[in-house]
Design a protein around this motif. Structure first.
Motif, PDB file in Angstrom:
ATOM      1  N   GLN A 186      -7.102  13.646 -53.746  1.00 18.42           N
ATOM      2  CA  GLN A 186      -6.876  13.356 -52.321  1.00 18.42           C
ATOM      3  C   GLN A 186      -5.440  13.660 -51.867  1.00 18.42           C
ATOM      4  N   ASP A 187      -4.489  13.641 -52.794  1.00 20.11           N
ATOM      5  CA  ASP A 187      -3.092  13.938 -52.450  1.00 20.11           C
ATOM      6  C   ASP A 187      -2.650  15.159 -53.256  1.00 20.11           C
ATOM      7  N   ASP A 188      -1.424  15.127 -53.759  1.00 16.60           N
ATOM      8  CA  ASP A 188      -0.984  16.199 -54.657  1.00 16.60           C
ATOM      9  C   ASP A 188      -1.381  15.822 -56.085  1.00 16.60           C
TER      10      ASP A 188
ATOM     11  N   ARG B 274      -5.322  17.697 -52.046  1.00 13.32           N
ATOM     12  CA  ARG B 274      -5.445  17.192 -50.665  1.00 13.32           C
ATOM     13  C   ARG B 274      -6.900  17.224 -50.187  1.00 13.32           C
ATOM     14  N   THR B 275      -7.777  16.842 -51.078  1.00 10.16           N
ATOM     15  CA  THR B 275      -9.212  16.835 -50.786  1.00 10.16           C
ATOM     16  C   THR B 275      -9.801  15.526 -51.323  1.00 10.16           C
ATOM     17  N   ARG B 276     -10.387  14.749 -50.446  1.00 11.10           N
ATOM     18  CA  ARG B 276     -10.848  13.409 -50.827  1.00 11.10           C
ATOM     19  C   ARG B 276     -12.367  13.351 -50.904  1.00 11.10           C
TER      20      ARG B 276
ATOM     21  N   ILE C  73      -1.107   7.904 -70.641  1.00 14.52           N
ATOM     22  CA  ILE C  73      -0.872   9.344 -70.657  1.00 14.52           C
ATOM     23  C   ILE C  73      -1.077   9.858 -72.085  1.00 14.52           C
ATOM     24  N   THR C  74      -0.527   9.116 -73.044  1.00 16.09           N
ATOM     25  CA  THR C  74      -0.560   9.537 -74.447  1.00 16.09           C
ATOM     26  C   THR C  74      -1.981   9.813 -74.936  1.00 16.09           C
ATOM     27  N   THR C  75      -2.960   9.047 -74.431  1.00 20.00           N
ATOM     28  CA  THR C  75      -4.311   9.169 -74.994  1.00 20.00           C
ATOM     29  C   THR C  75      -5.239  10.013 -74.117  1.00 20.00           C
TER      30      THR C  75
HETATM   31  C1  LIG Z   1       5.078   1.723 -64.852  1.00 17.63           C
HETATM   32  C2  LIG Z   1       4.168   2.503 -65.761  1.00 17.63           C
HETATM   33  C3  LIG Z   1       4.650   2.966 -66.980  1.00 17.63           C
HETATM   34  C4  LIG Z   1       3.808   3.695 -67.808  1.00 17.63           C
HETATM   35  N1  LIG Z   1       4.325   4.214 -68.951  1.00 17.63           N
HETATM   36  C5  LIG Z   1       3.545   4.959 -69.759  1.00 17.63           C
HETATM   37  C6  LIG Z   1       4.110   5.591 -70.890  1.00 17.63           C
HETATM   38  O1  LIG Z   1       5.318   5.535 -71.135  1.00 17.63           O
HETATM   39  N2  LIG Z   1       3.280   6.310 -71.698  1.00 17.63           N
HETATM   40  C7  LIG Z   1       1.946   6.428 -71.440  1.00 17.63           C
HETATM   41  O2  LIG Z   1       1.259   7.061 -72.243  1.00 17.63           O
HETATM   42  N3  LIG Z   1       1.383   5.859 -70.348  1.00 17.63           N
HETATM   43  C8  LIG Z   1       2.155   5.144 -69.498  1.00 17.63           C
HETATM   44  N4  LIG Z   1       1.636   4.580 -68.365  1.00 17.63           N
HETATM   45  C9  LIG Z   1       0.183   4.694 -68.126  1.00 17.63           C
HETATM   46  C10 LIG Z   1      -0.184   6.013 -67.461  1.00 17.63           C
HETATM   47  O3  LIG Z   1       0.765   6.389 -66.508  1.00 17.63           O
HETATM   48  C11 LIG Z   1      -1.551   5.883 -66.808  1.00 17.63           C
HETATM   49  O4  LIG Z   1      -2.471   5.382 -67.725  1.00 17.63           O
HETATM   50  C12 LIG Z   1      -2.093   7.215 -66.318  1.00 17.63           C
HETATM   51  O5  LIG Z   1      -1.132   7.912 -65.576  1.00 17.63           O
HETATM   52  C13 LIG Z   1      -3.334   6.978 -65.465  1.00 17.63           C
HETATM   53  O6  LIG Z   1      -3.807   8.240 -65.053  1.00 17.63           O
HETATM   54  P1  LIG Z   1      -5.091   8.360 -64.149  1.00 17.63           P
HETATM   55  O7  LIG Z   1      -5.430   9.794 -64.110  1.00 17.63           O
HETATM   56  O8  LIG Z   1      -6.136   7.419 -64.631  1.00 17.63           O
HETATM   57  O9  LIG Z   1      -4.624   7.786 -62.721  1.00 17.63           O
HETATM   58  P2  LIG Z   1      -3.784   8.483 -61.545  1.00 17.63           P
HETATM   59  O10 LIG Z   1      -2.648   9.255 -62.057  1.00 17.63           O
HETATM   60  O11 LIG Z   1      -3.455   7.438 -60.538  1.00 17.63           O
HETATM   61  O12 LIG Z   1      -4.818   9.513 -60.935  1.00 17.63           O
HETATM   62  C14 LIG Z   1      -5.934   9.100 -60.162  1.00 17.63           C
HETATM   63  C15 LIG Z   1      -5.995  10.010 -58.954  1.00 17.63           C
HETATM   64  O13 LIG Z   1      -7.232   9.840 -58.269  1.00 17.63           O
HETATM   65  C16 LIG Z   1      -6.995  10.173 -56.917  1.00 17.63           C
HETATM   66  N5  LIG Z   1      -8.084   9.636 -56.079  1.00 17.63           N
HETATM   67  C17 LIG Z   1      -8.404   8.348 -55.869  1.00 17.63           C
HETATM   68  N6  LIG Z   1      -9.462   8.254 -55.031  1.00 17.63           N
HETATM   69  C18 LIG Z   1      -9.822   9.524 -54.704  1.00 17.63           C
HETATM   70  C19 LIG Z   1     -10.839  10.087 -53.867  1.00 17.63           C
HETATM   71  N7  LIG Z   1     -11.716   9.314 -53.178  1.00 17.63           N
HETATM   72  N8  LIG Z   1     -10.911  11.440 -53.761  1.00 17.63           N
HETATM   73  C20 LIG Z   1     -10.044  12.252 -54.421  1.00 17.63           C
HETATM   74  N9  LIG Z   1      -9.056  11.753 -55.217  1.00 17.63           N
HETATM   75  C21 LIG Z   1      -8.955  10.411 -55.365  1.00 17.63           C
HETATM   76  C22 LIG Z   1      -5.650   9.519 -56.630  1.00 17.63           C
HETATM   77  O14 LIG Z   1      -5.011  10.101 -55.502  1.00 17.63           O
HETATM   78  C23 LIG Z   1      -4.900   9.725 -57.944  1.00 17.63           C
HETATM   79  O15 LIG Z   1      -3.990  10.816 -57.881  1.00 17.63           O
HETATM   80  C24 LIG Z   1       2.459   3.898 -67.469  1.00 17.63           C
HETATM   81  C25 LIG Z   1       1.985   3.445 -66.232  1.00 17.63           C
HETATM   82  C26 LIG Z   1       2.840   2.776 -65.370  1.00 17.63           C
HETATM   83  C27 LIG Z   1       2.366   2.341 -64.027  1.00 17.63           C
END
Ligand SMILES: Cc1cc2nc3c(=O)[nH]c(=O)nc-3n(C[C@H](O)[C@H](O)[C@H](O)COP(=O)(O)OP(=O)(O)OC[C@H]3O[C@@H](n4cnc5c(N)ncnc54)[C@H](O)[C@@H]3O)c2cc1C
Length: 520
Positions: free
Chosen positions: A49-51, A187-189, A373-375
């Motif tokens: 939905q965003d970048d 940028r597509t939701r 991120i690691t996993t």
């Molecule tokens: C403070 C902090 C420190 C961390 N430190 C570490 C670290 O050191 N090492 C590590 O391994 N992990 C770390 N993590 C964990 C890691 O960052 C997260 O587990 C990981 O980034 C989650 O990724 P994700 O893809 O699940 O979520 P996101 O990165 O949030 O991606 C989900 C995406 O879905 C999109 N989305 C939502 N709804 C819609 C929709 N309807 N249509 C289209 N798009 C949509 C959102 O815009 C978003 O970009 C940390 C997290 C935090 C908050």
């Protein structure tokens, strides 16, 4: 595999596209699954939905680590999987991931020395460590490692983990997914998805133009991070037995407070820990906090109390005393943790859960809860394992050794030496580059640097300089190959040049990008 005609962006499609997987979310988990699936021959679309990486995946502490502190919560499965991933990821992306040594000062009033030693022994041995050095005891008083620390800190330990440019890891996975046939739409939701026979009829909207398009995927992968529950309930009108718990974490960035490329691991009296990490040559990164969060995840911000807390953590250990006025930048993110009913925010598991529904003539939904991120790579393998039997695909896992774009730097047993050799090679091929720019470009793009520098023989051949060595060639590359469309995408996610450029760079970039889009 389903074949489908290619449809240009913004065209309203009368006939919805038929394909295998629609991935919701361009964070690390979404792009990781898209890359793995595309490489197995599945037809994949991803909508963000965003970048790319605009939420949690650019707000991390950026460690590729087993998570030493998770041993206290007996998370042995997670720590082992993450440690195995640490060396695999270092192998496939040695440009954006690098080894780092961490100094853990011992404070007699906190965890006992035997416990730290035991934890590090386990950490060294449960993850098939090959290329990273093992942990050791270190004397701090009158030694360079202890030099920035207060005099009462006499002993400590040193251990290894890795560090990653998190938002670049996301973009490189998206690039590789696209190179293997996935279609990536930023940028597509996802607005809604309803059942249509054994498929989903999904409606997505371009958030800039409002134009909608329909898709007919066999399966939806819900990798929406903090929005995973919103996608299930609001977008799919479904329900789930699993939930996420949102925990805010914030970081501050201050001008560098010590020399050296090592980091510090600090224990706080409340049992939490902080990392103090060298950042972007001239800065120190400090984080993080653990605060329960409710509200809109896209509105998460650091609070003054968190800034005070992070400064106080450093001030307990370092000679240099920090005040909120020293903070030059900060960021905050929301961890979408799998809710395991833990009592405190710090104790909630950092492991992940996948929930699969559908199949047998109904559309398939796989939702991702939690993760790190690691996993991400292993999570993607597990996701594909679950999906494959339902989608009639039997391709083998393949992502553990295949380099990410730019990561095909020859490897030996010494990751630091490999990268230094690559920097020297880059400098000799483009000798006109200032050494700091060579190093920055080598780190960000690895061998893909050749696509930016090409046959140029001087800095002027790289086009206008937007400030700090950010050239027009680099900006064009980020727009053409990495889905960058705004100054913020370029300055804060594709690069961290926002910390290094003069104040007028953002405006210059915005003007250049709008002129670029207007070109016929
Ligand atoms: C403070 C902090 C420190 C961390 N430190 C570490 C670290 O050191 N090492 C590590 O391994 N992990 C770390 N993590 C964990 C890691 O960052 C997260 O587990 C990981 O980034 C989650 O990724 P994700 O893809 O699940 O979520 P996101 O990165 O949030 O991606 C989900 C995406 O879905 C999109 N989305 C939502 N709804 C819609 C929709 N309807 N249509 C289209 N798009 C949509 C959102 O815009 C978003 O970009 C940390 C997290 C935090 C908050």
């Amino acid at each position: 595999m389903q074949m489908e005609p290619s449809i240009e962006r913004n065209e309203v499609n009368a006939t919805p596209s038929l394909f295998d997987l629609l991935v919701i979310g361009g964070g690390i988990n979404g792009v990781g699954i898209a890359r793995d699936a595309a490489g197995r021959g599945l037809s994949v679309y991803l909508v963000e939905q965003d970048d790319l990486a605009s939420h949690t995946s650019s707000a991390a502490t950026k460690l590729i680590h087993g998570g030493l502190r998770y041993l206290e919560y007996y998370e042995f499965r997670l720590v082992r999987e993450a440690l195995l991933e640490r060396e695999r990821l270092l192998g496939i992306a040695p440009h954006i991931i690098w080894p780092m040594r961490f100094v853990l000062p011992h404070v007699p009033a906190l965890r006992p020395r035997w416990l730290l030693r035991l934890g590090l022994f386990v950490y060294d041995h449960i993850g098939a460590r090959k290329r990273l050095p093992s942990s050791k005891s270190v004397r701090l008083r009158h030694r360079p490692l202890g030099q920035p620390l207060q005099e009462h800190l006499r002993h400590g330990f040193m251990y290894s983990d890795c560090w990653v440019q998190d938002s670049r890891l996301v973009v490189l996975n998206a690039m590789d997914a696209a190179a293997r046939g996935a279609k990536i739409f930023t940028r597509t939701r996802l607005i809604s998805a309803t059942q249509q026979g054994d498929r989903w009829l999904a409606v997505c909207e371009d958030t800039r133009t409002g134009k909608r398009r329909q898709f007919l995927p066999r399966a939806i992968v819900n990798a929406a991070g903090a929005w995973v529950g919103d996608v299930v309930k609001q977008r799919l009108n479904a329900s789930s037995r699993k939930h996420v718990r949102l925990i805010k974490g914030s970081h501050i960035i201050v001008p560098r407070i010590y020399d050296g490329e090592h980091a510090y691991f600090l224990q706080n009296p409340d049992g939490r820990i902080e990392f103090v990490i060298p950042y972007e040559q001239h800065y120190t990164l400090i984080g993080t906090t653990d605060i329960p969060f409710s509200g809109d995840p896209s509105e998460v911000r650091i609070s003054p109390e968190e800034v005070d807390y992070l400064c106080a953590s450093v001030n307990r250990y370092f000679k240099k005393q920090l005040a909120p006025a020293d903070v030059v930048w900060n960021y905050a993110g929301v961890r979408p943790l799998y809710d395991d009913d833990a009592t405190s925010a710090a104790a909630v598991t950092r492991d992940y859960e996948l929930e699969l529904t559908g199949g047998d003539g109904t559309p398939i939904l796989l939702s991702v809860f939690g993760g790190k991120i690691t996993t991400y790579r292993k999570l993607a393998e597990h996701a594909l394992e679950k999906l494959q039997s339902l989608i009639d695909n039997s391709a083998r896992p393949w992502t553990d050794t295949e380099p990410l774009p730019g990561g095909d730097i020859p490897a030996s047993r010494h990751p630091d030496e490999d990268f230094e050799r690559f920097v020297a090679h880059t400098q000799s091929r483009w000798p006109f580059l200032p050494p700091a720019t060579t190093r920055r470009l080598a780190r960000a793009y690895g061998t893909c640097v050749a696509h930016i520098l090409g046959g140029s023989k001087s800095l002027t051949e790289l086009g206008d300089d937007f400030g700090g060595g950010l050239s027009q060639n680099e900006v064009d590359y980020l727009c053409d190959k990495e889905w960058a469309t705004t100054a913020e995408d370029i300055l804060w996610r594709r690069t961290k040049m926002g910390l290094h450029v003069p104040p007028d760079t953002a405006d210059k970039l915005t003007a250049y990008l709008s002129q670029r889009t207007a070109r016929p």
